[in-house]
Design a protein around this motif. Structure first.
Motif, short mmCIF file in Angstrom:
data_model
loop_
_atom_site.label_atom_id
_atom_site.label_comp_id
_atom_site.label_asym_id
_atom_site.label_seq_id
_atom_site.Cartn_x
_atom_site.Cartn_y
_atom_site.Cartn_z
N UNK A 50 -10.56 3.05 4.24
CA UNK A 50 -10.75 3.26 2.70
C UNK A 50 -10.62 4.88 2.90
N UNK A 51 -9.92 5.46 1.69
CA UNK A 51 -9.80 6.87 1.57
C UNK A 51 -10.87 7.78 0.95
N UNK A 52 -11.74 6.98 0.43
CA UNK A 52 -12.98 7.62 -0.10
C UNK A 52 -14.06 6.69 -0.36
N UNK A 53 -14.93 6.57 0.51
CA UNK A 53 -16.17 5.59 0.21
C UNK A 53 -16.79 5.78 -1.00
N UNK A 54 -16.85 7.17 -1.19
CA UNK A 54 -18.01 7.33 -2.45
C UNK A 54 -17.18 7.07 -3.79
N UNK A 55 -16.01 6.67 -3.81
CA UNK A 55 -15.29 6.35 -4.92
C UNK A 55 -15.74 4.70 -5.33
N UNK A 56 -16.03 4.55 -6.77
CA UNK A 56 -16.73 3.27 -7.04
C UNK A 56 -15.93 1.98 -6.70
N UNK A 57 -14.59 2.27 -6.99
CA UNK A 57 -13.75 0.78 -6.77
C UNK A 57 -13.42 0.61 -5.36
N UNK A 66 -11.12 9.88 3.99
CA UNK A 66 -11.08 11.24 3.28
C UNK A 66 -9.90 11.51 2.99
N UNK A 67 -9.06 10.74 2.61
CA UNK A 67 -7.47 10.96 2.32
C UNK A 67 -6.76 11.99 3.12
N UNK A 68 -7.18 11.84 4.57
CA UNK A 68 -6.49 12.88 5.62
C UNK A 68 -5.53 11.96 6.39
N UNK A 69 -4.35 12.43 6.11
CA UNK A 69 -3.38 11.63 6.97
C UNK A 69 -3.61 11.55 8.41
N UNK A 70 -3.91 12.42 9.19
CA UNK A 70 -4.21 12.50 10.86
C UNK A 70 -5.28 11.65 11.03
N UNK A 71 -6.26 11.67 10.01
CA UNK A 71 -7.48 10.92 10.25
C UNK A 71 -7.25 9.42 10.27
N UNK A 72 -6.31 9.19 9.29
CA UNK A 72 -5.94 7.62 9.09
C UNK A 72 -5.17 7.13 10.09
N UNK A 73 -4.18 7.99 10.75
CA UNK A 73 -3.51 7.59 11.78
C UNK A 73 -4.46 7.45 13.04
N UNK A 78 -3.63 11.52 -25.74
CA UNK A 78 -3.09 12.15 -24.55
C UNK A 78 -3.60 11.59 -23.27
N UNK A 79 -3.21 11.90 -22.14
CA UNK A 79 -3.34 11.32 -20.96
C UNK A 79 -4.09 12.62 -19.94
N UNK A 80 -5.01 12.23 -19.23
CA UNK A 80 -5.74 13.15 -18.31
C UNK A 80 -5.62 12.62 -17.19
N UNK A 81 -5.10 13.42 -15.89
CA UNK A 81 -5.18 12.86 -14.85
C UNK A 81 -5.14 13.90 -13.58
N UNK A 82 -5.51 13.72 -12.41
CA UNK A 82 -5.45 14.63 -11.33
C UNK A 82 -4.05 14.81 -10.93
N UNK A 83 -3.73 15.92 -10.06
CA UNK A 83 -2.34 16.13 -9.86
C UNK A 83 -2.01 15.44 -8.66
N UNK A 84 -2.86 14.62 -8.01
CA UNK A 84 -2.45 14.01 -6.73
C UNK A 84 -1.68 12.62 -7.18
N UNK A 85 -0.92 12.04 -6.50
CA UNK A 85 -0.15 10.87 -6.63
C UNK A 85 -0.54 9.90 -6.09
N UNK A 86 -0.55 8.47 -6.60
CA UNK A 86 -0.83 7.35 -5.71
C UNK A 86 -0.20 6.38 -6.58
N UNK A 87 -0.01 5.07 -5.91
CA UNK A 87 0.66 3.54 -6.71
C UNK A 87 -0.24 3.61 -7.94
#
Length: 336
Positions: free
Chosen positions: A68-75, A100-107, A183-192
């Protein structure tokens, strides 16, 4: 306390040892009445299976790894909790890893989980798309991707909410409630998920005869570089006609509920706000927040059923995509 045997369980249940074994392993033919009777005796006697022997016999560990990339995220936390509960009921233990959305940690976590010989993996990647080759994932380990699209679709099944549907319907609701310039407001990071939500917003504009313009209709929020307050001030100076905001998630939407009134933009009379995720706070904030609800129960059920199917029937053809419908929840922040 005396250790009870499977023979004694069979005697107390009034069935054969083979039937008790079939009930325990959920494999073979037996009636629902028999299943309940055997499980009741197991519960009353405190019988404990020898999982080590069972694992050796079946060449299975009866464990599943969850990334999981962020266990504090509600979804994420909600869907992972539901997956864990269903797996536990089916006799599987889980190892939950927060990347924590860290690629090295994920691997590193993936390699660790495979070294523990887990039977399968549930992967919610922190990357925009999950790359099994970059992660050096063992092709023999079945895995399911949730919310983040896999690059190698042939290796897995992708299960996701219909983010496009949610964003489109949320934006349509803003128009129905009287908005002329959302208007739409979103973070600068991308995801599906964020990509699909942005598509839904833009297509809803197009349906309502508005040509999308980045400067006029989109606010990109980078938490490290700018505050939402400063971003909103800039937006209203460029486009004073803004009368509604689709926030790409509830965290941003809740910030907007606090900030907009300080800019003399009361909600919903001057600016309507709608979020995405339907977090618990959406019901308790003021005004109560309209939002898009994801069906985490359905996502969890499909994930577990599909993963166990892949574990028990390797090589079986399974549809590579499963989109789960979402539901719009209307509250005070978009009402006239």
């Amino acid at each position: 306390m005396k250790k009870i045997s499977i023979k004694e369980i069979a005697h107390l249940s009034g069935v054969s040892v083979a039937t008790v074994s079939r009930v325990i392993n959920d494999n073979g033919r037996f009636s629902e009445e028999t299943r309940k009777r055997v499980l009741e005796v197991i519960k009353e006697t405190g019988y404990q299976m020898n999982y080590s022997a069972k694992s050796l016999r079946m060449n299975r560990s009866f464990s599943v790894g969850i990334l999981v990339p962020d266990i504090s995220n509600y979804f994420f936390s909600d869907v992972v909790q539901k997956i864990e509960e269903i797996l536990f009921d089916k006799g599987y233990s889980t190892i939950i890893c927060n990347t924590a959305r860290n690629t090295d940690k994920e691997i590193a976590y993936l390699q660790m989980l495979e070294s523990k010989i887990v039977d399968g993996l549930v992967i919610i990647s922190g990357a925009e798309k999950f790359d099994s080759e970059k992660a050096h994932l063992n092709r023999a380990t079945p895995y399911i991707c949730i919310d983040r699209e896999p690059i190698q679709h042939s290796d897995t099944v992708f299960i996701s909410s219909n983010h496009y549907q949610g964003a489109f319907e949320a934006t349509e609701e803003l128009f129905k409630s009287g908005s002329k310039s959302p208007i739409i407001v979103h973070y600068d990071r991308e995801s599906t998920s964020s990509t699909e939500r942005k598509k839904g917003f833009r297509d809803a504009l197009r349906k309502n005869n508005i040509i999308f313009n980045e400067q006029q209709h989109e606010l990109v929020f980078n938490k490290e570089e700018i505050t939402i307050t400063k971003l909103l001030k800039q937006a209203f100076s460029i486009n004073p006609e803004i009368d509604a905001i689709f926030a790409i998630n509830d965290n941003i939407a809740l910030d907007l509920l606090e900030i907009l009134p300080t800019l003399k933009k009361p909600i919903p009379s001057k600016v309507k706000v709608i979020g995405f995720d339907n977090t618990p706070m959406a019901r308790y904030c003021y005004p109560k927040l309209s939002s898009v609800k994801q069906n985490t129960k359905k996502i969890a059920e499909i994930t577990v059923d599909t993963l166990i199917d892949k574990i028990e029937h390797p090589g079986k053809e399974i549809p590579p995509l499963n989109l789960v419908p979402v539901e719009l929840v209307i509250r005070d922040s978009t009402k006239n």
